[in-house]
Write a protein that holds these residues in place. Structure first.
Motif, mmCIF file in Angstrom:
data_model
loop_
_atom_site.group_PDB
_atom_site.id
_atom_site.type_symbol
_atom_site.label_atom_id
_atom_site.label_comp_id
_atom_site.label_asym_id
_atom_site.label_seq_id
_atom_site.Cartn_x
_atom_site.Cartn_y
_atom_site.Cartn_z
ATOM 1 N N UNK A 9 18.501 -28.729 77.606
ATOM 2 C CA UNK A 9 17.136 -28.230 77.007
ATOM 3 C C UNK A 9 16.617 -29.407 76.102
ATOM 4 N N UNK A 10 17.288 -30.280 75.773
ATOM 5 C CA UNK A 10 16.512 -31.493 74.851
ATOM 6 C C UNK A 10 16.069 -32.327 76.020
ATOM 7 N N UNK A 11 16.671 -32.542 77.165
ATOM 8 C CA UNK A 11 15.776 -33.139 78.295
ATOM 9 C C UNK A 11 14.489 -32.697 78.642
ATOM 10 N N UNK A 12 14.758 -31.123 78.808
ATOM 11 C CA UNK A 12 13.406 -30.440 79.288
ATOM 12 C C UNK A 12 12.380 -30.518 78.398
ATOM 13 N N UNK A 13 12.787 -30.683 77.009
ATOM 14 C CA UNK A 13 11.592 -30.916 76.039
ATOM 15 C C UNK A 13 11.340 -32.133 75.980
ATOM 16 N N UNK A 14 11.962 -33.071 76.420
ATOM 17 C CA UNK A 14 11.297 -34.486 76.264
ATOM 18 C C UNK A 14 10.668 -34.413 77.657
ATOM 19 N N UNK A 15 10.671 -33.878 78.543
ATOM 20 C CA UNK A 15 10.053 -33.895 79.824
ATOM 21 C C UNK A 15 8.679 -32.914 79.814
ATOM 22 N N UNK A 16 8.598 -32.075 78.730
ATOM 23 C CA UNK A 16 7.419 -31.164 78.618
ATOM 24 C C UNK A 16 6.163 -31.630 79.324
ATOM 25 N N UNK A 17 5.595 -32.748 78.611
ATOM 26 C CA UNK A 17 4.286 -33.357 78.788
ATOM 27 C C UNK A 17 4.266 -33.536 80.374
ATOM 28 N N UNK A 18 5.269 -33.741 81.161
ATOM 29 C CA UNK A 18 4.930 -33.857 82.540
ATOM 30 C C UNK A 18 5.285 -32.924 83.377
ATOM 31 N N UNK A 19 5.617 -31.508 82.764
ATOM 32 C CA UNK A 19 5.736 -30.433 83.643
ATOM 33 C C UNK A 19 4.634 -29.779 84.028
ATOM 34 N N UNK A 20 3.725 -29.732 83.101
ATOM 35 C CA UNK A 20 2.308 -28.627 83.303
ATOM 36 C C UNK A 20 1.332 -29.317 82.248
ATOM 37 N N UNK A 21 -0.010 -28.878 82.891
ATOM 38 C CA UNK A 21 -0.960 -29.367 81.864
ATOM 39 C C UNK A 21 -1.266 -28.704 80.543
ATOM 40 N N UNK A 22 -0.371 -27.476 80.321
ATOM 41 C CA UNK A 22 -0.553 -26.754 79.319
ATOM 42 C C UNK A 22 0.752 -26.643 78.923
ATOM 43 N N UNK A 23 1.024 -26.690 77.416
ATOM 44 C CA UNK A 23 2.396 -26.515 76.828
ATOM 45 C C UNK A 23 3.101 -24.985 77.032
ATOM 46 N N UNK A 24 2.422 -24.083 77.025
ATOM 47 C CA UNK A 24 2.913 -22.771 77.243
ATOM 48 C C UNK A 24 3.448 -22.892 78.942
ATOM 49 N N UNK A 25 2.580 -23.103 79.774
ATOM 50 C CA UNK A 25 3.042 -23.350 81.193
ATOM 51 C C UNK A 25 4.088 -24.238 81.273
#
Ligand code: AMP
Ligand code: MG
Length: 494
Positions: free
Chosen positions: A302-318
């Motif tokens: 979950x910490x990895x995914x958190x770090x990766x959030x900016x790359x996962x979608x244009x919006x934070x919710x997505x």
């Protein structure tokens, strides 16, 4: 090229060095009178190294940090990490260096890394050194894990540095040369995310290319990377659980992106089966207890995914929704690997609805009757071939065991004709080790090595390198620690 013409490593170009900001160049400090304590000839062959170099003066010069080999660009890698739940934004290799990368004989890229090679810019208050005992522990446990078929970093060599290392007492120093498919960690992503989004993206692309190339084909390659790391870790932790391994310090800086086990500090193999088993002297809350390892792995991911959030979608919710959907698959994936492993351990070749109840009942009996995990599983094959005494002797309440065993034998018999039971027993002995690096033997071997006697270490390593083949004369290696060994504790400050 070294003086007598046997260079140890042939380094290849490193893509990691493109990731400026994720390392500092730094040279090892060297050792006055180095001595080779252990060398891994099998791994050396896999790396395509010249054994004369590994055992000769040229190798020693490199492995002791006295000579930076041709083609190497030693760097200390930067990373962050959640340690026991709290974030340290700047950890990094305080006493370690990545020397370079080599291509092994199978065409795989491997990191060559030194630990205990001196203070780096990431050393904070540390002395940059490592002691003989903990570095030999990495060699021993890493090889034990490898022969059990568990992905792991591996020791190439341990060299005594003849320097003093001050811990609770003054100890002889050592340098471990370690081989890994890479040293990228969850903490590397946390560090990059805290500094620069483009660096994070470059790191993610590097990790995809190096470890998870299938993610490159996915519609969302970064989400696919998270999923692929998660899949590798679910499999890894299931394998740990199946052999009773307790890592002991599952901080996010000690979890790899490749899915290899890394950093054998306060680790150990559990003896009496108990999910609450903890070995680390500093793990007071049992955060990294045996039974907590799957949820902690998910927490780290979950910490990895958190770090990766900016790359996962244009919006934070997505991004959060996409990451959450992947993270929630962890328990099922873990469970699938674990149940498949349990089936192998119990000689089952097909899937039946009652199997999970059978597993749970066995583990319940093992826990309440304090049955040794390794000896308990290993003894079960005998039950299938008319020699149940060994297994029965391990359970204090024989009636409950006999009742379970009867149902299990019926289950195995239902798979096919009588001959099948013997085949199942043989197959079980190939997955349930008889020899393991038992804690009291590891301690005795490391303590002798610290005093200059390598014989017990060499002997124990030789035994655990063939964990499944029963040999006469090795009974002592199959027994749990004597009662006076007490509660086993290993230490983080290694
Ligand atoms: P570990 O517990 O070995 O995973 O290390 C956690 C962090 O502490 C890493 O950043 C290490 O580089 C650092 N560290 C551990 N021991 C030392 C030491 N003796 N000198 C410098 N840094 C260290
Ligand atoms: Mg570490």
């Amino acid at each position: 090229m070294s003086p007598s013409g046997h260079p140890l490593f042939t380094f290849t170009e490193s893509d990691f060095l493109e990731l400026r900001g994720l390392y500092e160049q730094f040279a090892p400090v060297g050792s006055p009178e180095p001595r080779l304590l252990s060398a891994n000839d099998e791994l050396a062959a896999e790396l395509g190294l010249d054994p004369r170099a590994l055992h000769g003066a040229d190798g020693l010069a490199v492995l002791s940090g006295n000579q930076v080999p041709a083609g190497a660009t030693p760097v200390a890698q930067a990373y962050a990490g959640h340690q026991f739940g709290g974030l340290s934004p700047r950890l990094g290799d305080g006493r370690a260096l990545l020397l370079g990368e080599v291509i092994d004989v199978h065409g795989r890229r491997r990191d060559i890394h030194m630990k205990g090679s001196g203070r780096t810019p990431f050393a904070r208050g540390g002395d940059g050194r490592a002691a003989v005992g903990p570095m030999l522990r990495e060699h021993l446990i890493g090889e034990a894990m490898h022969t059990l078929g568990i992905p792991t970093t591996r020791a190439l060599a341990v060299v005594a540095t003849c320097k003093h290392v001050v811990r609770d007492s003054v100890l002889p120093g050592a340098i471990l040369t370690r081989v890994a498919s890479s040293h990228l960690r969850v903490g590397t992503f946390q560090y990059a995310a805290m500094h620069d989004r483009e660096l994070l993206r470059a790191l993610a692309d590097h990790a995809i290319e190096r470890h998870h190339p299938n993610a490159a084909e996915a519609p969302n390659r970064y989400l696919a990377l998270v999923e692929s790391v998660l899949a590798a870790q679910a499999s890894l932790v299931a394998r740990w659980m199946l052999v009773g391994f307790v890592h002991g310090v599952m901080n996010t800086d000690n979890m790899t992106i490749s899915g290899e086990t890394i950093d054998y500090g306060p680790c150990a193999f559990m003896e009496a089966f108990d999910p609450a088993t903890v070995f680390s002297s500093i793990d007071h809350g049992g955060r990294y207890a045996y039974g907590n390892q799957p949820p902690i792995a998910q927490w780290n991911l979950t910490r990895l995914a958190e770090a990766m959030l900016p790359l996962l979608a244009d919006d934070t919710d997505g991004a959060v929704a996409a990451a959450t959907a992947v993270l929630e698959t962890f328990p099922d994936r873990f469970h699938e690997h674990w149940t498949a492993g349990m089936r192998d351990k119990l000689g089952l070749v097909d899937v039946r609805p009652d199997d999970e109840a059978l597993f749970a009942e066995l583990l319940g009996l093992m826990q309440s009757q304090r049955v040794d995990h390794t000896a308990g599983f290993r003894s079960l094959s005998g039950v299938l071939i008319g020699a149940p005494e060994r297994a029965r002797s391990l359970f204090a309440d024989r009636d409950t065991f006999d009742d379970w065993a009867r149902r299990w034998i019926d289950r195995v018999s239902a798979q096919g004709p009588d001959a099948h039971a013997a085949a199942a027993a043989t197959a079980m002995d190939r997955v349930n080790p008889i020899y393991l690096a038992r804690n009291h033997l590891v301690e005795a071997a490391l303590s002798a090595a610290t005093d200059g006697d390598m014989a017990p270490f060499d002997e124990l390593l030789g035994v655990v390198l063939r964990p499944f083949d029963e040999r006469p004369g090795l009974e002592a290696y199959t027994l749990p620690a004597p009662a006076d060994f007490g509660t086993y504790r290993t230490f983080c400050g290694t």
